[in-house]
Design an enzyme around this catalytic site. Structure first.
Site, PDB file in Angstrom:
ATOM      1  N   HIS A   4      -7.290  -6.303  -0.767  1.00 42.18           N
ATOM      2  CA  HIS A   4      -6.330  -5.622  -0.480  1.00 42.18           C
ATOM      3  C   HIS A   4      -5.063  -6.332   0.577  1.00 42.18           C
ATOM      4  O   HIS A   4      -4.226  -5.112   0.220  1.00 42.18           O
ATOM      5  CB  HIS A   4      -7.146  -4.506  -0.618  1.00 42.18           C
ATOM      6  CG  HIS A   4      -5.766  -2.978  -0.521  1.00 42.18           C
ATOM      7  ND1 HIS A   4      -4.852  -3.031  -1.194  1.00 42.18           N
ATOM      8  CD2 HIS A   4      -5.173  -2.448   0.980  1.00 42.18           C
ATOM      9  CE1 HIS A   4      -4.246  -1.692  -1.244  1.00 42.18           C
ATOM     10  NE2 HIS A   4      -4.370  -0.707   0.016  1.00 42.18           N
TER      11      HIS A   4
ATOM     12  N   TYR B 173      -1.263  10.927   2.872  1.00 41.81           N
ATOM     13  CA  TYR B 173      -1.496  11.714   1.327  1.00 41.81           C
ATOM     14  C   TYR B 173      -1.856  12.973   0.909  1.00 41.81           C
ATOM     15  O   TYR B 173      -2.050  12.838  -0.342  1.00 41.81           O
ATOM     16  CB  TYR B 173      -3.194  10.777   1.542  1.00 41.81           C
ATOM     17  CG  TYR B 173      -2.954   9.687   1.644  1.00 41.81           C
ATOM     18  CD1 TYR B 173      -3.385   8.629   0.751  1.00 41.81           C
ATOM     19  CD2 TYR B 173      -3.389   8.599   3.226  1.00 41.81           C
ATOM     20  CE1 TYR B 173      -3.648   7.391   0.013  1.00 41.81           C
ATOM     21  CE2 TYR B 173      -3.591   7.751   2.733  1.00 41.81           C
ATOM     22  CZ  TYR B 173      -3.614   6.494   1.749  1.00 41.81           C
ATOM     23  OH  TYR B 173      -3.612   5.774   2.090  1.00 41.81           O
TER      24      TYR B 173
ATOM     25  N   ASP C  11       0.935  -1.457   0.040  1.00 40.79           N
ATOM     26  CA  ASP C  11       0.143  -0.055   0.128  1.00 40.79           C
ATOM     27  C   ASP C  11       0.953   1.500   0.030  1.00 40.79           C
ATOM     28  O   ASP C  11       1.432   1.146   0.000  1.00 40.79           O
ATOM     29  CB  ASP C  11      -1.111  -0.462   1.105  1.00 40.79           C
ATOM     30  CG  ASP C  11      -1.784   0.724   1.117  1.00 40.79           C
ATOM     31  OD1 ASP C  11      -3.011   1.056   0.303  1.00 40.79           O
ATOM     32  OD2 ASP C  11      -2.093   1.546   2.286  1.00 40.79           O
TER      33      ASP C  11
ATOM     34  N   TYR D 279     -11.571   8.633  -1.970  1.00 43.21           N
ATOM     35  CA  TYR D 279     -10.659   8.926  -1.095  1.00 43.21           C
ATOM     36  C   TYR D 279      -9.815   9.611  -0.390  1.00 43.21           C
ATOM     37  O   TYR D 279      -9.244  10.215  -0.018  1.00 43.21           O
ATOM     38  CB  TYR D 279     -10.998   6.963   0.027  1.00 43.21           C
ATOM     39  CG  TYR D 279      -9.305   6.461  -0.718  1.00 43.21           C
ATOM     40  CD1 TYR D 279      -8.723   6.613   0.250  1.00 43.21           C
ATOM     41  CD2 TYR D 279      -9.485   5.982  -1.824  1.00 43.21           C
ATOM     42  CE1 TYR D 279      -7.202   5.950  -0.383  1.00 43.21           C
ATOM     43  CE2 TYR D 279      -7.803   5.408  -2.482  1.00 43.21           C
ATOM     44  CZ  TYR D 279      -7.249   5.071  -1.990  1.00 43.21           C
ATOM     45  OH  TYR D 279      -6.117   4.705  -2.275  1.00 43.21           O
TER      46      TYR D 279
END
Length: 320
Positions: free
Chosen positions: A299, A232, A102, A151
């Site tokens: 995932h 992020y 990830d 997201y």
């Protein structure tokens, strides 16, 4: 699940970094994603210690027991790779195996790009290499493709997502995210972003126990989500900083493993990049040795199928 795991706090790259460690031998560094912790690698730590390796899994910058700087700019790709290099220096490790998932896989790719001299071989789970597109700034591009509710777009405004999460129980939000199996792009609507907190239909899968959920929830209740979300919030900053590496290739041995139900794998263009006739992945990653797609797996692949993933990692790193 912590039998024999040693926890340490070290000072490296100007912050306090927490690591979980077990075993002796050649070092494997495990880098987790969102919303996870070192704990995501619990199965791998025990397995690879038993295989004769030194398994080390840090909480990445902003997560768990590792320090979380306040400034968003302190979460750039240079800071994150700087943490890893400083950690390796502290540990006296010149070159290690790296396994990442990830957002941790993004850090792994940056490490391979910036400091291939520190990586023996790299196993990326879920996230393939993403070459910089000089014409496509990440957040505006994601917004154009998927809309405002995607997201990563929803994570951008400081404090906003934290406030929305706070309206829910931390344990519920983590349960909602970590048990999600839809291959569709993850959306967080502005109305009821995580559904109803009273939703009793979310059941834990066999591979993720109540004890596991309790551990994650305890840490996120202590730290909040800001540090994790700040990773992020540097997407566009990283794109700017990576300008000198436009067109650069990764030159370390790589194996890529993904589940066919993973939302990353099912994003537009990813399958074509990974498998397509133009060979984009292979052109960008010169020593890409193998691509593995696991059927019926979503995932959180290293937690869902730990024995399968451990075997794939071991078979690959044993070559180097």
């Amino acid at each position: 699940m912590e039998d024999g795991i040693v926890h340490k706090h070290i000072q490296a790259n100007g912050i306090k970094i927490h690591i979980a460690e077990k075993g002796q031998g050649q070092t494997i560094l495990f880098l987790h994603g969102f919303p996870e912790l070192w704990y995501s690698w619990r199965h791998q730590i025990h397995a690879f210690a038993s295989f004769g390796y030194r398994a080390i899994a840090p909480d990445l910058r902003g997560y768990g027991d590792t320090e979380a700087p306040n400034q968003i700019g302190a979460y750039s790709c240079f800071h994150l790779v700087g943490d890893i290099v400083a950690l390796l220096d502290f540990l006296g490790e010149e070159k290690v195996y790296v396994v990442a998932h990830d957002m941790g896989a993004m850090v792994g790719w940056y490490l391979c790009l910036f400091r291939p001299d520190r990586v023996k071989a790299f196993v990326s789970l879920s996230v393939p290499f993403r070459p910089r597109n000089a014409k496509m700034k990440p957040v505006p591009t994601l917004r154009a493709f998927f809309g405002e509710d995607y997201y990563m777009c929803r994570f951008q405004e400081p404090g906003k997502m934290e406030a929305e999460i706070a309206k829910y129980d931390t344990k519920y939000v983590l349960k909602k995210i970590l048990t999600e199996r839809s291959p569709s792009p993850p959306m967080i609507p502005k109305e009821n972003p995580f559904g109803s907190p009273l939703d009793a239909s979310i059941t834990l899968p066999a591979w993720f126990t109540q004890e596991d959920l309790d551990y994650y929830a305890k840490k996120y209740q202590e730290t909040g989500f800001t540090g994790a979300l700040n990773n992020y919030r540097t997407l566009d900053l990283n794109w700017e900083l990576l300008a000198p590496w436009t067109g650069a290739q990764v030159n370390v041995p790589v194996k890529y493993i993904v589940g066919d139900m993973d939302m990353v794998y099912n994003m537009p263009g990813v399958k074509d990049y990974v498998h397509g006739s133009k060979g984009g992945f292979k052109k960008d990653v010169l020593m890409l040795e193998e691509v593995v797609v696991l059927e019926g797996v979503a995932h959180f692949i290293n937690q869902e199928k730990p024995d399968v993933i451990n075997k794939h990692i071991l078979n690959f790193i044993s070559k180097f």
